[in-house]
Design a protein around this motif. Structure first.
Motif, mmCIF file in Angstrom:
data_model
loop_
_atom_site.group_PDB
_atom_site.id
_atom_site.type_symbol
_atom_site.label_atom_id
_atom_site.label_comp_id
_atom_site.label_asym_id
_atom_site.label_seq_id
_atom_site.Cartn_x
_atom_site.Cartn_y
_atom_site.Cartn_z
ATOM 1 N N ASP A 76 -2.603 -24.572 -44.746
ATOM 2 C CA ASP A 76 -2.029 -23.639 -45.706
ATOM 3 C C ASP A 76 -1.837 -22.243 -45.100
ATOM 4 O OD1 ASP A 76 -4.667 -23.103 -45.425
ATOM 5 O OD2 ASP A 76 -5.122 -22.933 -47.560
ATOM 6 N N ALA A 77 -1.988 -22.132 -43.791
ATOM 7 C CA ALA A 77 -1.829 -20.825 -43.131
ATOM 8 C C ALA A 77 -0.674 -20.818 -42.138
ATOM 9 C CB ALA A 77 -3.116 -20.438 -42.402
ATOM 10 N N ILE A 78 -0.184 -22.002 -41.770
ATOM 11 C CA ILE A 78 0.867 -22.096 -40.760
ATOM 12 C C ILE A 78 2.163 -22.497 -41.447
ATOM 13 C CG2 ILE A 78 1.628 -23.208 -38.632
ATOM 14 C CD1 ILE A 78 -0.906 -21.919 -37.963
ATOM 15 N N VAL A 79 3.116 -21.615 -41.440
ATOM 16 C CA VAL A 79 4.473 -21.916 -41.913
ATOM 17 C C VAL A 79 5.394 -21.677 -40.726
ATOM 18 C CG1 VAL A 79 3.989 -21.385 -44.326
ATOM 19 C CG2 VAL A 79 4.732 -19.566 -42.800
ATOM 20 N N PRO A 80 6.699 -21.987 -40.847
ATOM 21 C CA PRO A 80 7.540 -21.860 -39.648
ATOM 22 C C PRO A 80 7.443 -20.507 -38.952
ATOM 23 C CG PRO A 80 8.696 -23.122 -41.295
ATOM 24 C CD PRO A 80 7.418 -22.667 -41.938
ATOM 25 N N PHE A 81 7.473 -19.397 -39.707
ATOM 26 C CA PHE A 81 7.463 -18.128 -38.985
ATOM 27 C C PHE A 81 6.126 -17.874 -38.282
ATOM 28 C CE2 PHE A 81 6.800 -16.458 -43.456
ATOM 29 C CZ PHE A 81 5.501 -15.983 -43.299
ATOM 30 N N THR A 82 5.048 -18.488 -38.773
ATOM 31 C CA THR A 82 3.762 -18.359 -38.087
ATOM 32 C C THR A 82 3.828 -19.063 -36.731
ATOM 33 O OG1 THR A 82 2.936 -18.878 -40.309
ATOM 34 C CG2 THR A 82 1.316 -18.370 -38.615
ATOM 35 N N GLN A 83 4.356 -20.268 -36.736
ATOM 36 C CA GLN A 83 4.485 -21.026 -35.485
ATOM 37 C C GLN A 83 5.304 -20.236 -34.472
ATOM 38 O OE1 GLN A 83 3.446 -23.548 -33.868
ATOM 39 N NE2 GLN A 83 5.093 -24.316 -32.564
ATOM 40 N N ALA A 97 5.001 -11.734 -39.313
ATOM 41 C CA ALA A 97 3.950 -12.392 -38.529
ATOM 42 C C ALA A 97 4.151 -12.016 -37.077
ATOM 43 C CB ALA A 97 4.008 -13.906 -38.693
ATOM 44 N N GLY A 98 3.068 -11.629 -36.414
ATOM 45 C CA GLY A 98 3.210 -11.159 -35.044
ATOM 46 C C GLY A 98 4.206 -10.006 -35.017
ATOM 47 N N THR A 99 5.196 -10.114 -34.133
ATOM 48 C CA THR A 99 6.209 -9.062 -34.035
ATOM 49 C C THR A 99 7.483 -9.415 -34.785
ATOM 50 O OG1 THR A 99 6.989 -10.019 -31.960
ATOM 51 C CG2 THR A 99 5.325 -8.279 -31.802
ATOM 52 N N LEU A 100 7.469 -10.528 -35.503
ATOM 53 C CA LEU A 100 8.659 -10.930 -36.254
ATOM 54 C C LEU A 100 8.854 -10.032 -37.473
ATOM 55 C CD1 LEU A 100 8.451 -14.844 -36.237
ATOM 56 C CD2 LEU A 100 10.038 -13.393 -34.958
ATOM 57 N N THR A 101 10.103 -9.619 -37.661
ATOM 58 C CA THR A 101 10.509 -8.825 -38.818
ATOM 59 C C THR A 101 11.626 -9.591 -39.534
ATOM 60 O OG1 THR A 101 12.042 -7.663 -37.355
ATOM 61 C CG2 THR A 101 9.889 -6.621 -37.746
ATOM 62 N N CYS A 160 -1.932 -16.311 -29.987
ATOM 63 C CA CYS A 160 -2.413 -15.951 -31.321
ATOM 64 C C CYS A 160 -1.455 -14.921 -31.923
ATOM 65 C CB CYS A 160 -3.836 -15.404 -31.289
ATOM 66 S SG CYS A 160 -4.094 -14.037 -30.152
ATOM 67 N N ALA A 161 -1.475 -14.825 -33.236
ATOM 68 C CA ALA A 161 -0.580 -13.881 -33.909
ATOM 69 C C ALA A 161 -1.175 -13.484 -35.254
ATOM 70 C CB ALA A 161 0.793 -14.506 -34.120
ATOM 71 N N LYS A 162 -1.026 -12.225 -35.575
ATOM 72 C CA LYS A 162 -1.512 -11.726 -36.862
ATOM 73 C C LYS A 162 -0.424 -11.973 -37.914
ATOM 74 C CE LYS A 162 -3.889 -7.750 -38.869
ATOM 75 N NZ LYS A 162 -4.481 -6.439 -38.553
ATOM 76 N N VAL A 163 -0.810 -12.566 -39.016
ATOM 77 C CA VAL A 163 0.116 -12.823 -40.107
ATOM 78 C C VAL A 163 -0.014 -11.692 -41.132
ATOM 79 C CG1 VAL A 163 0.747 -14.419 -41.961
ATOM 80 C CG2 VAL A 163 0.001 -15.301 -39.740
ATOM 81 N N HIS A 164 1.100 -11.015 -41.374
ATOM 82 C CA HIS A 164 1.074 -9.862 -42.275
ATOM 83 C C HIS A 164 1.495 -10.232 -43.695
ATOM 84 C CE1 HIS A 164 0.745 -7.339 -38.668
ATOM 85 N NE2 HIS A 164 1.660 -8.136 -38.146
ATOM 86 N N GLU A 165 2.231 -11.326 -43.809
ATOM 87 C CA GLU A 165 2.816 -11.697 -45.097
ATOM 88 C C GLU A 165 2.684 -13.202 -45.249
ATOM 89 O OE1 GLU A 165 7.365 -11.699 -46.248
ATOM 90 O OE2 GLU A 165 6.606 -9.651 -46.154
ATOM 91 N N HIS A 166 2.121 -13.648 -46.372
ATOM 92 C CA HIS A 166 1.925 -15.085 -46.547
ATOM 93 C C HIS A 166 1.970 -15.406 -48.029
ATOM 94 C CE1 HIS A 166 0.783 -19.057 -45.253
ATOM 95 N NE2 HIS A 166 -0.214 -19.089 -46.122
ATOM 96 N N GLY A 188 -4.147 -19.196 -51.868
ATOM 97 C CA GLY A 188 -5.412 -19.520 -51.229
ATOM 98 C C GLY A 188 -5.670 -18.780 -49.934
ATOM 99 N N ARG A 189 -4.659 -18.271 -49.305
ATOM 100 C CA ARG A 189 -4.838 -17.505 -48.071
ATOM 101 C C ARG A 189 -4.249 -16.120 -48.280
ATOM 102 N NH1 ARG A 189 -8.369 -20.290 -44.773
ATOM 103 N NH2 ARG A 189 -7.560 -22.315 -44.168
ATOM 104 N N GLU A 190 -5.074 -15.126 -48.206
ATOM 105 C CA GLU A 190 -4.610 -13.758 -48.402
ATOM 106 C C GLU A 190 -4.346 -13.110 -47.046
ATOM 107 O OE1 GLU A 190 -4.063 -11.996 -51.253
ATOM 108 O OE2 GLU A 190 -4.401 -13.828 -52.409
ATOM 109 N N ALA A 191 -3.117 -12.662 -46.820
ATOM 110 C CA ALA A 191 -2.824 -11.927 -45.592
ATOM 111 C C ALA A 191 -3.424 -10.522 -45.711
ATOM 112 C CB ALA A 191 -1.311 -11.863 -45.389
ATOM 113 N N PRO A 192 -3.745 -9.859 -44.607
ATOM 114 C CA PRO A 192 -3.521 -10.343 -43.244
ATOM 115 C C PRO A 192 -4.626 -11.279 -42.759
ATOM 116 C CG PRO A 192 -4.444 -8.136 -43.182
ATOM 117 C CD PRO A 192 -4.255 -8.468 -44.632
ATOM 118 N N PHE A 193 -4.241 -12.160 -41.867
ATOM 119 C CA PHE A 193 -5.178 -12.987 -41.124
ATOM 120 C C PHE A 193 -4.536 -13.313 -39.780
ATOM 121 C CE2 PHE A 193 -2.799 -15.771 -44.067
ATOM 122 C CZ PHE A 193 -2.179 -16.635 -43.187
#
Lengths: 379, 138
Positions: free
Chosen positions: A134-141, A195-199, B68-74, B78-83
């Motif tokens: 529930d934490a990985i979506v396409p932009f996360t990958q 996510a990361g440097t993605l805008t 690794c990458a920080k997620v700012h928006e999600h 159940g998962r609150e950003a940032p993580f």
């Protein structure tokens, strides 16, 4: 050993059409699809009654959406297949339309993609959990892959964002693009962080729209008096799915394998490619997939991008339509829209975004799974 | 804490392996036909060779960060950003994607070693504990 498209009857694209990709509206999918199909029929200058079979690509509309759309062209009883293959749905429909013509089963076949954003339809559970499902979506990958590429090749986030600047510039010249606005590097990198440097301007917009392509045999081109000078040959149609060998950057590994296979089938080298349309849903993807074709060595994309090698007018125009980043990614239509852009370029009909002298083009899509589809077309 | 309370999905166990007893082990599997070690555990068939001759295998929970990458928006509930998410090549073989421990996430870089740690589960119906990956002390 099975047969390749090139071993069978030659297949040509004779008609292309779009409904502009756009943000969600009240327009029904039927109206979107019919606009693209009627434009493709007009482009080919053939009547609907000559289309012997149809493949309808979509991913977000639900079950059996084709018949309520195609009936308004005249219900002549031709076969109809619905295709869902995630982001590669349109490319898959196009491949099977080509196979049907190449095999001799039909002479004229339609591939149409149509989609509208709808309530999230997630895949049913596989029954296998994960630590971060529930934490990985396409932009996360792709944020993960962006950081990996940047660290490995010593490039900055602003360098990768230049892909978006180029593609938004191209999209501003495309009347079918969802985003038609030139963007500066500052606008791209200073958007809200996702996510990361993605805008946001480095991520594709998923809207609605339609794209259609009509493919035909040489016999049909002669019989229907289609303008053979505007017919574009499909040299190769290649597909595959991921292996268990590359768990992180599986899309790139798969794309490299299928692109190389497709170029071998088409008997073209990467240096022969004048136009590329790749699955650039996120900026990093264009780098990875362009390098997978072999048009530049691994890690050399950014320096060549800065030199203008991938602009319209450069060595190889990448995403002249604006790509998924600017043209958009309505899902079902996307792969067929890529074919339409390549055909437009190879005909020399792309107007202000024309890659001069374009003779050979490659269209590439991946889809969740992962699957990969590559088509090479030549004038 | 009640040792009998395992996660419903059995992704990990509170006890560690003999190689790394102080960190919760991940519950993966091994293919007895080709030797492929995988995570998470499943019984459907080996991704490498298709064999259903599989057995459970616990993983140490230690590995190297590939990225690794920080997620700012999600938007998922159940998962609150940032993580921060990471892809980690575990020393037992599989690649795992998981959340980094917020306490060390900002100082965790590509190439660093990380290990599993237990944190209280905040999502409903997921059991008592969740897993994070914490930067290993060098």
């Amino acid at each position: 050993m099975g047969k390749l498209i090139g071993d069978l009857r030659p297949v040509y694209v004779i008609g292309i059409g779009w409904h502009r990709y756009q943000y969600l509206s009240e327009t029904s999918y039927v109206e979107l699809g019919l606009k693209a199909i009627r434009d493709a029929l007009a482009d080919a200058d053939i009547p609907w009654s000559e289309v012997q079979s149809s493949y309808v690509a979509h991913a977000r509309l639900g079950m059996a959406v084709g018949r309520p759309m195609l009936r308004h062209l005249g219900a002549y009883g031709q076969p109809l297949v619905h295709v869902e293959n995630a982001s590669a749905s349109g490319s898959t429909a196009f491949r099977h339309a080509c196979i049907e013509v190449a095999s001799g089963i039909s002479d004229v076949v339609l591939a149409v993609g149509v989609d509208k954003p709808s309530a999230a339809r997630t895949r049913a559970s596989t029954g296998i959990p994960s630590l971060a499902d529930d934490a990985i979506v396409p932009f996360t990958q792709f944020a993960l892959l962006t950081n990996q590429y940047a660290a490995k090749h010593g490039v900055k986030p602003q360098d990768i964002a230049l892909v978006a600047v180029k593609n938004h510039s191209n999209g501003a010249l495309n009347p079918n693009a969802q985003r038609q606005k030139v963007r500066t590097l500052e606008e791209v990198v200073e958007g809200r962080p996702i996510a990361g440097t993605l805008t946001p301007l480095q991520c594709t917009p998923v809207g609605e729209g339609a794209a259609a392509a009509i493919v035909a045999s040489e016999a049909a081109i002669k019989r229907l008096s289609v303008d053979a000078g505007r017919a574009i040959r499909v040299l190769s149609s290649t597909a595959g799915s991921e292996t268990a060998q590359e768990p992180l950057n599986y899309d790139s590994a798969l794309s490299r394998r299928i692109m190389q296979q497709s170029m071998a089938e088409a008997a073209v080298a990467s240096r022969d490619l004048d136009v590329l349309e790749v699955h650039d849903a996120f900026t990093i993807e264009e780098l990875l997939y362009a390098e997978a074709t072999g048009i530049c060595p691994e890690g050399r994309f950014i320096p060549m991008l800065k030199e203008g090698a991938f602009n319209i007018g450069g060595k190889c125009a990448i995403s002249p339509s604006g790509g998924l980043l600017a043209c958009g990614h309505p899902v079902g239509p996307t792969g067929i829209g890529q074919i339409g852009e390549i055909v437009t370029q190879l005909r020399g009909e792309a107007g202000p975004r024309q890659q001069r002298g374009a003779r050979t083009g490659l269209a590439h899509m991946v889809g969740v799974g992962a699957v990969c589809y590559v088509h090479i077309l030549q004038k | 804490m009640d040792e009998s309370k395992e996660q419903p999905a059995a992704l990990f166990q509170r006890t560690g392996t003999s190689a790394l007893p102080d960190h919760p082990a991940l519950i993966g599997g091994e293919c007895l036909s080709c030797g492929n070690v995988f995570f998470p555990k499943q019984r459907f068939g080996c991704e490498r060779c298709g064999s259903v001759n599989l057995k459970e295998r616990t993983l140490t929970g230690r590995g190297k960060v590939l990225t690794c990458a920080k997620v700012h928006e999600h938007r998922s509930s159940g998962r609150e950003a940032p993580f921060t998410v990471a892809a980690v090549l575990m020393e037992d073989g599989p690649m795992v994607r998981a959340l980094l421990d917020p306490a060390t996430a900002d100082v965790t870089n590509i190439g660093d070693m990380v290990v599993t740690s237990l944190v209280p589960e905040t999502r409903p119906n997921r059991g008592e504990f969740d897993i994070r990956l914490t930067r290993a002390v060098r």
